[in-house]
Scaffold this active site. Structure first.
Site, short mmCIF file in Angstrom:
data_model
loop_
_atom_site.label_atom_id
_atom_site.label_comp_id
_atom_site.label_asym_id
_atom_site.label_seq_id
_atom_site.Cartn_x
_atom_site.Cartn_y
_atom_site.Cartn_z
N CYS A 105 0.86 -1.34 0.01
CA CYS A 105 -0.06 0.01 0.04
C CYS A 105 0.84 1.17 -0.23
CB CYS A 105 -0.92 -0.01 1.23
SG CYS A 105 -1.92 -1.46 1.46
N CYS A 106 0.36 2.06 -0.94
CA CYS A 106 0.77 3.55 -0.57
C CYS A 106 -0.23 4.43 -0.81
CB CYS A 106 2.03 3.95 -1.54
SG CYS A 106 2.06 3.96 -3.43
#
Length: 156
Positions: free
Chosen positions: A64-65
């Site tokens: 995730c980002c």
């Protein structure tokens, strides 16, 4: 199933992801902002989670980002990884089915908790296609990994 999870930020949806995976009975290995002392940069923590998959230390990973794009790019640089940025359940199903994706990339900005559940439901329900054309495409991607690792400029 053992799943490596990375996030460059300790956001509520990232914490919800850890909880949902554990609630589904998975053994979760956190990286980045989800693991105190780890490097929280998206490239570093996404690479770490992806390397677990490539080495066989994890069955899958979720990276995730903020947009999910950087995390997916970093994960896809690891040979043997097929990361897919999924913003909905249909895409998650297709990524697992047609692309035999082994890393799910998520946007911390776009993914709500209800949407996260839908994406995870689709991701875990789908199975890799046995269709000849689909398998040939996955095999081609695997050959690209092999060709990339033989070029000196691609090694670190």
């Amino acid at each position: 199933m053992r799943i490596s999870v990375s996030s460059d930020m300790d956001e509520p949806v990232a914490r919800a992801l850890l909880g949902q995976l554990r609630d589904r009975g998975h053994d979760v290995v956190p990286y980045g902002a989800l693991s105190p002392g780890d490097d929280p940069q998206w490239a570093a923590c996404s690479e770490a989670a992806a390397r677990d998959v490539a080495a066989g230390n994890a069955d899958q990973a979720v990276v995730c980002c903020w947009t999910g794009t950087g995390a997916s790019i970093a994960a896809n640089k690891v040979p043997g990884v097929r990361a897919a940025l999924c913003t909905d359940a249909y895409t998650a199903d297709g990524a697992r089915r047609w692309n035999d994706a082994n890393v799910l990339a998520l946007s911390l900005r776009l993914t709500s908790e209800p949407l996260l559940k839908e994406i995870l439901d689709a991701w875990f329900a789908a199975r890799a296609s046995t269709d000849t054309e689909d398998r040939e495409n996955v095999a081609r991607v695997e050959r690209l990994d092999g060709a990339r690792s033989t070029h000196p400029e691609s090694r670190q």
